[in-house]
Design a protein around this motif. Structure first.
Motif, mmCIF file in Angstrom:
data_model
loop_
_atom_site.group_PDB
_atom_site.id
_atom_site.type_symbol
_atom_site.label_atom_id
_atom_site.label_comp_id
_atom_site.label_asym_id
_atom_site.label_seq_id
_atom_site.Cartn_x
_atom_site.Cartn_y
_atom_site.Cartn_z
ATOM 1 N N PRO A 87 0.814 -1.228 0.000
ATOM 2 C CA PRO A 87 0.000 0.000 0.000
ATOM 3 C C PRO A 87 0.840 1.267 0.000
ATOM 4 C CG PRO A 87 -0.891 -1.597 1.546
ATOM 5 C CD PRO A 87 0.419 -2.154 1.080
ATOM 6 N N ARG A 88 1.959 1.252 0.729
ATOM 7 C CA ARG A 88 2.812 2.444 0.762
ATOM 8 C C ARG A 88 3.433 2.714 -0.605
ATOM 9 N NH1 ARG A 88 7.105 3.064 5.552
ATOM 10 N NH2 ARG A 88 5.099 3.153 6.645
ATOM 11 N N ALA A 89 3.891 1.651 -1.257
ATOM 12 C CA ALA A 89 4.467 1.812 -2.599
ATOM 13 C C ALA A 89 3.409 2.277 -3.587
ATOM 14 C CB ALA A 89 5.090 0.504 -3.060
ATOM 15 N N ARG A 99 1.144 6.583 -6.889
ATOM 16 C CA ARG A 99 -0.018 7.427 -7.192
ATOM 17 C C ARG A 99 0.344 8.902 -7.118
ATOM 18 N NH1 ARG A 99 -3.849 9.759 -4.059
ATOM 19 N NH2 ARG A 99 -5.886 10.125 -5.022
ATOM 20 N N MET A 100 1.064 9.320 -6.077
ATOM 21 C CA MET A 100 1.471 10.719 -5.956
ATOM 22 C C MET A 100 2.417 11.112 -7.089
ATOM 23 S SD MET A 100 1.831 11.685 -1.931
ATOM 24 C CE MET A 100 3.072 10.463 -1.556
#
Length: 267
Positions: free
Chosen positions: A235-237, A242-243
């Motif tokens: 999820p962090r990756a 996404r950003m």
């Protein structure tokens, strides 16, 4: 960076330009004069000669609007979406107001108060429209996958694009109501034109709609393919990718939207 210059530095560069006796149509060979031109264009309103506040100068637009776009695109809860879009539209509307064309009737009545009232109304309405699909979905407990796709993936882009154009039209409405100054080919002001004001507002609204509509539309499409090929496994990756995608799309669309129409138009 041009938006970090102090007012004293800006006034000195303006004095340098006045003493140089050059116009924008003449070739600039001197490096110091060229830098003064760039600083003047990015920091001083061309119609009123007033210094634009630091946060609303063109060089500050991307770094300030980027986190607002990212926050507005999260689509978490209705209240958070309303707040994020309210802040987003407040900044873009302020930018539009401070960088719009000057109107000749500004001294005859409280034009600024009128624009502020229009702006606050447009910002509130735009934020409500942005949050309405989530309110509607939660109110009627519509949780199907199709509803989630429409509300969280398909609707945000056209809604934000339309509302961005709407706030531009509202806050700059005095330009097509009263007209803006028009010049001949030598730069001499020859009168007022409502047609020119209408054209300027329309082009700005269309470019703003294209900028933010595309910035909201492309990242979800690209992230769909990223998730399918499993390029980001945590999820962090996934959030980092996404950003990065949103940043790349906004940075790429900004010069495209600015070049959609010429800086100086003809009527």
């Amino acid at each position: 960076l041009f938006f970090s210059q102090t007012q004293d530095e800006i006034r000195r560069t303006r004095l340098l330009l006045q003493n140089s006796g050059k116009t924008l149509s003449e070739p600039i060979q001197n490096h110091q004069t060229k830098q003064a031109f760039l600083l003047s264009l990015s920091s001083v309103h061309p119609d009123t000669d007033k210094i634009i506040p630091v946060l609303f100068r063109p060089p500050a637009f991307l770094p300030i609007s980027l986190p607002l776009v990212i926050a507005s695109s999260l689509q978490l809860q209705a209240k958070q979406t309303f707040f994020c879009q309210f802040v987003f539209h407040t900044y873009t509307t302020g930018f539009t107001l401070l960088n719009g064309n000057g109107t000749a009737k500004a001294e005859e009545y409280s034009l600024q108060e009128k624009q502020i009232i229009y702006g606050v109304g447009a910002i509130s309405y735009a934020a409500c429209i942005g949050a309405f699909p989530l309110v509607f979905m939660n109110r009627y407990t519509l949780k199907s996958s199709l509803t989630q796709l429409v509300v969280k993936k398909l609707l945000p882009a056209p809604l934000l694009g339309l509302m961005s154009a709407f706030t531009v039209v509202m806050v700059r409405s005095p330009e097509f109501e009263n007209g803006i100054e028009v010049m001949d080919r030598t730069g001499k002001v020859v009168g007022l034109s409502q047609k020119a004001g209408e054209k300027a507002v329309k082009e700005t609204a269309l470019s703003r709609a294209a900028l933010f509509g595309t910035t909201f539309f492309l990242p979800p499409v690209l992230m769909h393919f990223v998730e399918r090929v499993k390029l980001a496994k945590t999820p962090r990756a996934l959030a980092s990718v996404r950003m990065l995608v949103i940043t790349s799309v906004l940075a790429g669309m900004l010069p495209v939207s600015l070049s959609m129409f010429p800086q100086c138009g003809e009527v």
